[in-house]
Design an enzyme around this catalytic site. Structure first.
Site, PDB file in Angstrom:
ATOM      1  N   TRP A  58      -3.721  -1.363   8.695  1.00  0.00           N
ATOM      2  CA  TRP A  58      -4.225  -2.516   7.939  1.00  0.00           C
ATOM      3  C   TRP A  58      -3.233  -2.952   6.866  1.00  0.00           C
ATOM      4  CZ3 TRP A  58      -8.436  -5.796   7.253  1.00  0.00           C
ATOM      5  CH2 TRP A  58      -8.528  -6.422   6.001  1.00  0.00           C
ATOM      6  N   ASN A  60      -2.969  -6.148   3.678  1.00  0.00           N
ATOM      7  CA  ASN A  60      -3.450  -7.408   3.109  1.00  0.00           C
ATOM      8  C   ASN A  60      -2.439  -7.955   2.107  1.00  0.00           C
ATOM      9  OD1 ASN A  60      -5.145  -5.078   1.987  1.00  0.00           O
ATOM     10  ND2 ASN A  60      -5.836  -6.607   0.545  1.00  0.00           N
ATOM     11  N   ASP A  61      -2.826  -8.205   0.881  1.00  0.00           N
ATOM     12  CA  ASP A  61      -2.017  -9.016  -0.052  1.00  0.00           C
ATOM     13  C   ASP A  61      -0.548  -8.598  -0.179  1.00  0.00           C
ATOM     14  OD1 ASP A  61      -4.744  -9.172  -0.500  1.00  0.00           O
ATOM     15  OD2 ASP A  61      -4.621  -8.956  -2.664  1.00  0.00           O
ATOM     16  N   ARG A 186      -9.063  -7.786 -11.981  1.00  0.00           N
ATOM     17  CA  ARG A 186      -7.967  -7.311 -11.136  1.00  0.00           C
ATOM     18  C   ARG A 186      -6.848  -8.332 -10.912  1.00  0.00           C
ATOM     19  NH1 ARG A 186     -12.665  -7.497  -7.964  1.00  0.00           N
ATOM     20  NH2 ARG A 186     -12.714  -9.126  -6.358  1.00  0.00           N
TER      21      ARG A 186
END
Ligand SMILES: *[C@@H]1O[C@H](CO)[C@@H](O)[C@H](O)[C@H]1NC(C)=O
Ligand SMILES: *[C@@H]1O[C@H](CO)[C@@H](O)[C@H](O)[C@H]1NC(C)=O
Ligand SMILES: *[C@@H]1O[C@H](CO)[C@@H](O)[C@H](O)[C@H]1NC(C)=O
Length: 572
Positions: A58, A60-61, A186
């Protein structure tokens, strides 16, 4: 802390900015992170040829993107243990050209109480003397979101392979006094210097449905205090991954985040947790009051401007001082089911890095793939002045249609028959959904059919329609995935946006970067971007085809088409 993390620590002092900071060296051996670079199952039709992704698991960002000593650094949210979100560390790759990437061991991973439950997103800031510093969100033992600092261990290493964390972490945290919600705090931005020589940084947050860009200031990058008022707020739900930067009002160059002056405007981008869209406004920043105000007419939230009207989230820009440009990087999520992600062993890719600048209208940004990716072009085919009669489809052979770069421009001579845009047709995505590529019109739909199978059982349609609006012609750009795949388990949402082009005086251009399961499209020279994730079952690899089409009743001219096969980049 996991018991395999047997470690020794040592402490030393390092000079950052004006202050002395104590840092903790991270000589930890994370056995569970080893094996990071072994690959996923072979023969996968949806893996990319030139869009960034690691061998498996996986992602993401993008995080902390920067250039240091001529080397581009990309960190990213990564689960070393599987194809679903979890166990998040900062994986790390470097590049000389933003196209070919070399992997390194994870740079930041849980090792302190202030990040023991995860190392979430953050940004890099280049401090005076060219020293990088990273602020990131850690998840502490109480599962609170707090902000931490890490700096390189060895500034002579252009690959910045080892990072040390401040012993003062966390530097910013929710308290009874500040009333910050500990599960909504965050993603620190790149910091910038104000006229008082203090650093400023923004953290994403919310109170109820009020999205907040909470501002902190610091003299030494270590001791931070919260500003009384946020930089900005709006009623659009939780703001993730804020990004705040100046853009020159003239030209396409970028500038450093700390630059302020009469010749720049400011951009505030927020990732809307509610809708998973990256939205931005253009406005002015008062660096004495520390308030950002969107320009009149710059709309907040989903009905305003987006970097990309398709699948694109949690993006981040950085200033490339080597080439004087600002570059945008973003995460492209899957559209497949979690079960399919687990089966293929990976999830998530990154979009092509895009240069980003202010449009001449000063009302929106323009994005264009960094020129470096043109190095991958091969097998050029081209065509000019080709009439596309109403109802026609033409095929282009000679390029690898599953891994290609296509640029086309259309010319419209006669606008008389344009359909009228009803005043209630204000939602472009809805319009594209109701009027997909197979719905015949007058001026359009015309465009490209990509990742198409023979006979067009499968095809992703990227196209335009032209309407007669109140006192101008309105261009609608769509990416229709309703027939992208025979596998109906995928998200097949159709995307769309209005494109601000004066169609009477300009040609209408479209560029699509096609990469097996990605169709990343740029309309009007980069005024509208739409990225689709698609998973064809027939139109894979050599079976994929490329067409231009016009299902409107009126003829359209292809004034120019250039297409290339794209070579495979070294992406880890
Ligand atoms: C720092 O990095 C440089 C360049 O890679 C290397 O030559 C040097 O040995 C490193 N120093 C330490 C203390 O690791
Ligand atoms: C804090 O944020 C979380 C996550 O969005 C939400 O569930 C919770 O209700 C919020 N708490 C307060 C006190 O606002
Ligand atoms: C990612 O895609 C999945 C599947 O389409 C969707 O359920 C999820 O909300 C998406 N997440 C983001 C952040 O876009």
């Amino acid at each position: 802390m996991a018991n395999s993390n047997v470690a020794f620590f040592f402490f030393f002092a390092l000079l950052i900015g004006h202050g002395i900071v104590e840092l903790e060296a991270s000589h930890l051996v994370y056995k569970h992170l080893l094996g990071l670079l072994s690959s996923a199952p072979a023969n996968q039709p949806y893996r990319t040829g030139y869009h960034f992704q690691p061998p498996k698991n996986w992602i993401n960002d993008p995080n902390g993107v920067m250039i240091y000593k001529g080397v581009y650094h990309l960190f990213y949210q990564y689960n070393p243990k599987g194809a679903v979100w979890g166990n998040i560390v900062w994986a790390h790759s470097t590049s000389n050209d933003l196209v070919n990437w070399t992997p390194h061991e994870p740079a930041i991973f849980p090792s302190q109480p202030s990040d023991i439950n995860g190392c979430w997103s953050g940004s890099a800031t280049i401090l005076p003397g060219g020293k990088p510093a990273i602020l990131y969100t850690g998840i502490d033992p109480l599962n609170r979101q707090v902000q931490n600092l890490a700096i390189p261990k060895n500034l002579s290493d252009p690959y910045l392979r080892e990072w040390v964390k401040s012993t003062k972490n966390p530097l910013m945290q929710p308290t009874a006094q500040n009333q910050i919600n500990s599960s909504s705090f965050r993603d620190p931005t790149t910091a910038w210097l104000g006229p008082d020589n203090k650093w400023r940084v923004v953290i994403g947050s919310k109170v109820d449905q009020l999205g907040l860009a909470i501002l902190y200031k610091s003299k030494d990058f270590v001791n931070w205090y919260q500003s009384k008022t946020p930089l900005h707020s709006a009623n659009t739900g939780m703001w993730e991954c804020p990004d705040f930067y100046p853009v020159p009002i003239h030209g396409q160059n970028g500038v450093d985040s700390s630059l302020k002056g009469p010749y720049v405007k400011h951009v505030l981008k927020v990732s809307l947790d509610n809708t998973r869209h990256d939205c931005y406004t253009i406005g002015s920043y008062d660096n004495v009051k520390d308030i950002y105000k969107p320009d009149e007419g710059s709309v907040e939230g989903d009905s305003g401007l987006r970097y990309d009207y398709g699948k694109y989230y949690a993006s981040k820009t950085f200033f490339d001082d080597f080439k004087n440009r600002r570059i945008l990087t973003g995460w492209i999520n899957e559209s497949s089911s979690v079960a399919d992600d687990i089966k293929k062993g990976w999830s998530g890719v990154h979009a092509t890095p895009r240069k980003i600048w202010l449009a001449r209208s000063r009302k929106q940004l323009v994005q264009w793939p960094v020129t470096e990716i043109e190095k991958l072009r091969t097998n050029h085919i081209s065509l000019a002045n080709k009439l596309l009669k109403g109802g026609s489809v033409i095929e282009f052979s000679g390029v690898t249609a599953a891994q290609a770069d296509v640029e086309v421009s259309f010319e419209i001579k006669d606008f008389e028959k344009a359909e009228v845009l009803e005043p209630s047709w204000t939602n472009p995505q809805l319009l594209c959904t109701r009027m997909g590529a197979s719905v015949k019109g007058s001026l359009g739909p015309f465009g490209l059919l990509v990742l198409a199978s023979e006979g067009l059982k499968e095809r992703t349609a990227v196209f335009f329609r032209i309407f007669k609006g109140h006192n101008k012609y309105v261009v609608l750009m769509c990416s229709d995935q309703s027939r992208s795949s025979l596998n109906q388990d995928n998200d097949m949402t159709t995307y769309g946006a209005f494109l601000d082009v004066d169609i009477r005086h300009h040609k209408l251009s479209l560029r699509s970067l096609i990469d097996h399961s990605i169709v990343e499209s740029f309309g009007g020279g980069g005024k509208v971007c739409i990225t689709s994730r698609v998973y064809p079952t027939l139109a894979i690899n050599k079976a994929a085809r490329l067409y231009a089409f016009n299902y409107g009743s009126q003829s359209i001219k292809i004034s120019k088409l250039n297409a290339w096969s794209m070579k495979t980049a070294k992406i880890n």
